[in-house]
Design a protein around this motif. Sequence first.
Motif, PDB file in Angstrom:
ATOM      1  N   ILE A  77       0.838  -1.207   0.000  1.00 39.54           N
ATOM      2  CA  ILE A  77       0.000   0.000   0.000  1.00 39.54           C
ATOM      3  C   ILE A  77       0.872   1.256   0.000  1.00 39.54           C
ATOM      4  CG2 ILE A  77      -1.643   1.339   1.375  1.00 39.54           C
ATOM      5  CD1 ILE A  77      -2.833  -1.341   2.320  1.00 39.54           C
ATOM      6  N   ALA A  78       1.901   1.260   0.851  1.00 45.91           N
ATOM      7  CA  ALA A  78       2.781   2.429   0.927  1.00 45.91           C
ATOM      8  C   ALA A  78       3.531   2.645  -0.389  1.00 45.91           C
ATOM      9  CB  ALA A  78       3.769   2.256   2.078  1.00 45.91           C
ATOM     10  N   TYR A  79       3.945   1.548  -1.031  1.00 48.02           N
ATOM     11  CA  TYR A  79       4.667   1.673  -2.296  1.00 48.02           C
ATOM     12  C   TYR A  79       3.756   2.213  -3.398  1.00 48.02           C
ATOM     13  CZ  TYR A  79       7.556   0.505  -6.309  1.00 48.02           C
ATOM     14  OH  TYR A  79       8.295   0.577  -7.474  1.00 48.02           O
ATOM     15  N   LYS A  80       2.544   1.648  -3.513  1.00 47.46           N
ATOM     16  CA  LYS A  80       1.614   2.102  -4.549  1.00 47.46           C
ATOM     17  C   LYS A  80       1.177   3.542  -4.319  1.00 47.46           C
ATOM     18  CE  LYS A  80       0.344   0.025  -7.457  1.00 47.46           C
ATOM     19  NZ  LYS A  80       0.930  -0.139  -8.804  1.00 47.46           N
ATOM     20  N   ALA A  81       1.123   3.966  -3.043  1.00 46.10           N
ATOM     21  CA  ALA A  81       0.723   5.343  -2.733  1.00 46.10           C
ATOM     22  C   ALA A  81       1.865   6.332  -2.926  1.00 46.10           C
ATOM     23  CB  ALA A  81       0.207   5.417  -1.299  1.00 46.10           C
ATOM     24  N   GLY A  82       3.067   5.831  -3.177  1.00 43.58           N
ATOM     25  CA  GLY A  82       4.198   6.709  -3.377  1.00 43.58           C
ATOM     26  C   GLY A  82       4.881   7.156  -2.102  1.00 43.58           C
ATOM     27  N   TRP A  83       4.518   6.555  -0.974  1.00 41.68           N
ATOM     28  CA  TRP A  83       5.156   6.923   0.291  1.00 41.68           C
ATOM     29  C   TRP A  83       6.568   6.340   0.393  1.00 41.68           C
ATOM     30  CZ3 TRP A  83       0.256   5.011   3.292  1.00 41.68           C
ATOM     31  CH2 TRP A  83      -0.804   5.875   3.021  1.00 41.68           C
ATOM     32  N   ILE A  84       6.825   5.274  -0.349  1.00 40.83           N
ATOM     33  CA  ILE A  84       8.159   4.679  -0.405  1.00 40.83           C
ATOM     34  C   ILE A  84       8.679   4.838  -1.820  1.00 40.83           C
ATOM     35  CG2 ILE A  84       9.523   2.572  -0.144  1.00 40.83           C
ATOM     36  CD1 ILE A  84       7.440   1.542   1.783  1.00 40.83           C
ATOM     37  N   ARG A  85       9.817   5.478  -1.953  1.00 38.82           N
ATOM     38  CA  ARG A  85      10.438   5.681  -3.259  1.00 38.82           C
ATOM     39  C   ARG A  85      11.775   4.940  -3.288  1.00 38.82           C
ATOM     40  NH1 ARG A  85       8.239   9.493  -6.399  1.00 38.82           N
ATOM     41  NH2 ARG A  85      10.204   9.697  -7.571  1.00 38.82           N
ATOM     42  N   VAL A  86      11.838   3.930  -4.126  1.00 37.13           N
ATOM     43  CA  VAL A  86      13.053   3.140  -4.242  1.00 37.13           C
ATOM     44  C   VAL A  86      13.964   3.803  -5.272  1.00 37.13           C
ATOM     45  CG1 VAL A  86      14.020   0.882  -4.807  1.00 37.13           C
ATOM     46  CG2 VAL A  86      11.826   1.037  -3.628  1.00 37.13           C
ATOM     47  N   ASN A  87      14.993   4.487  -4.799  1.00 38.26           N
ATOM     48  CA  ASN A  87      15.960   5.135  -5.671  1.00 38.26           C
ATOM     49  C   ASN A  87      17.365   4.707  -5.266  1.00 38.26           C
ATOM     50  OD1 ASN A  87      16.382   6.585  -3.279  1.00 38.26           O
ATOM     51  ND2 ASN A  87      15.027   8.246  -3.941  1.00 38.26           N
ATOM     52  N   ARG A  88      18.365   5.352  -5.825  1.00 40.38           N
ATOM     53  CA  ARG A  88      19.741   4.964  -5.540  1.00 40.38           C
ATOM     54  C   ARG A  88      20.079   5.140  -4.064  1.00 40.38           C
ATOM     55  NH1 ARG A  88      23.975   7.571  -9.558  1.00 40.38           N
ATOM     56  NH2 ARG A  88      25.291   6.243  -8.244  1.00 40.38           N
ATOM     57  N   ARG A  89      19.604   6.230  -3.472  1.00 42.98           N
ATOM     58  CA  ARG A  89      19.904   6.463  -2.059  1.00 42.98           C
ATOM     59  C   ARG A  89      19.253   5.398  -1.184  1.00 42.98           C
ATOM     60  NH1 ARG A  89      18.992  12.439   0.103  1.00 42.98           N
ATOM     61  NH2 ARG A  89      20.638  12.692  -1.475  1.00 42.98           N
ATOM     62  N   PHE A  90      17.991   5.081  -1.476  1.00 40.78           N
ATOM     63  CA  PHE A  90      17.284   4.043  -0.722  1.00 40.78           C
ATOM     64  C   PHE A  90      18.011   2.708  -0.858  1.00 40.78           C
ATOM     65  CE2 PHE A  90      14.186   0.659  -0.267  1.00 40.78           C
ATOM     66  CZ  PHE A  90      13.396   1.066   0.795  1.00 40.78           C
ATOM     67  N   TYR A  91      18.366   2.359  -2.089  1.00 39.17           N
ATOM     68  CA  TYR A  91      19.044   1.094  -2.344  1.00 39.17           C
ATOM     69  C   TYR A  91      20.376   1.028  -1.601  1.00 39.17           C
ATOM     70  CZ  TYR A  91      21.350  -2.619  -4.996  1.00 39.17           C
ATOM     71  OH  TYR A  91      22.032  -3.754  -5.345  1.00 39.17           O
ATOM     72  N   GLY A  92      21.167   2.101  -1.670  1.00 38.57           N
ATOM     73  CA  GLY A  92      22.464   2.105  -1.005  1.00 38.57           C
ATOM     74  C   GLY A  92      22.341   1.983   0.503  1.00 38.57           C
ATOM     75  N   PHE A  93      21.362   2.692   1.080  1.00 35.79           N
ATOM     76  CA  PHE A  93      21.162   2.634   2.527  1.00 35.79           C
ATOM     77  C   PHE A  93      20.763   1.230   2.968  1.00 35.79           C
ATOM     78  CE2 PHE A  93      18.190   2.780   6.111  1.00 35.79           C
ATOM     79  CZ  PHE A  93      18.997   3.355   7.075  1.00 35.79           C
ATOM     80  N   VAL A  94      19.817   0.617   2.254  1.00 35.74           N
ATOM     81  CA  VAL A  94      19.356  -0.720   2.630  1.00 35.74           C
ATOM     82  C   VAL A  94      20.473  -1.745   2.466  1.00 35.74           C
ATOM     83  CG1 VAL A  94      17.723  -2.555   2.085  1.00 35.74           C
ATOM     84  CG2 VAL A  94      16.962  -0.183   2.115  1.00 35.74           C
ATOM     85  N   MET A  95      21.251  -1.626   1.388  1.00 30.43           N
ATOM     86  CA  MET A  95      22.350  -2.562   1.181  1.00 30.43           C
ATOM     87  C   MET A  95      23.367  -2.464   2.304  1.00 30.43           C
ATOM     88  SD  MET A  95      22.207  -4.609  -1.398  1.00 30.43           S
ATOM     89  CE  MET A  95      23.930  -4.974  -1.675  1.00 30.43           C
TER      90      MET A  95
END
Length: 307
Positions: free
Chosen positions: A192-210
């Motif tokens: 739900i959060a992803y479809k609503a745009g509350w979570i944006r998977v970008n380079r910064r998100f990817y790097g932080f999670v990795m």
Amino acid sequence: MRSRNPVFSRRGFSRDNGYAGFNAAPQAGGPAVATQGNPYAQGTQGNPYAQPAAGNPYAQNPYAQQDQQYGAPPQAPATTGRMTMDDVVMRTASTLGVLVVTAALAWALLPVDDANISRSIGIGIGAALVGMVLALVQSFKRKASPALILTYAAFEGVFLGVISSVVDNRIADGAAMQAVIGTMAVFAGVLIAYKAGWIRVNRRFYGFVMAAALGFVFLMMVNLLFAVFGGGDGLGFRSGTLGVVFGIVGIILGACFLAMDFKQVEDGLAYGAPREEAWLAAFGLTLTLVWLYLEFLRLIAILNSSD
């Protein structure tokens, strides 16, 4: 398309870190998606699925030249063989279905009473090791192998069935169902959060999670080594207050993995990935859901053992 699970990630859909954007200017007459570095983008040089591309059975209508010869209007490019959301759903359902069935069989056929617990746990650990090897083999293959993925799910299900039975029957009654509900709740919430745009998977998100995932796995491995060679619970990352904290962190990481899996599926659909890539999407989602379930199960066990 490749699973964004940090352990099994191999390749992605866009330049640099493999995450494609949707804000780039569209090509003339083409879909509004970014194409630079996208292996499935239309018109990309060297893309075996580009339209047109020599030798690609899906690149153009085989009767297009004949239609032009006789003055017939040009036909739209053939889309046969492209991944769809139905493909992803069906492959994921098949993989999870095999996992659930084998888990239920292991629960029923491998008792964890005092007389049989050692044998059952041994079988469960053996199944987990086989599942890990199969997952690693699939992660390094260039193409998805449905048989390999389903076999991995079968062995992983045996392990989950045994470990769930141990926790549910000997530590916390009802823990398995609570872990299932928690996993489903996180899945629904992240979707739900992803479809609503509350979570944006970008380079910064990817790097932080990795970075967070690598640190988390490293600490767990160090804790395991201390537990094996030093006895007890190692550094205490899986018991008491510190164990609860790390359990919550593991669940948060699992939620982040889910968001990256959703991005993987979205990119594959947008860029016209071939249908067999749906198996890789199912593989990634299964890995993430197993991670989440185990973290919930472990957290429930810690909370109940501290009572």
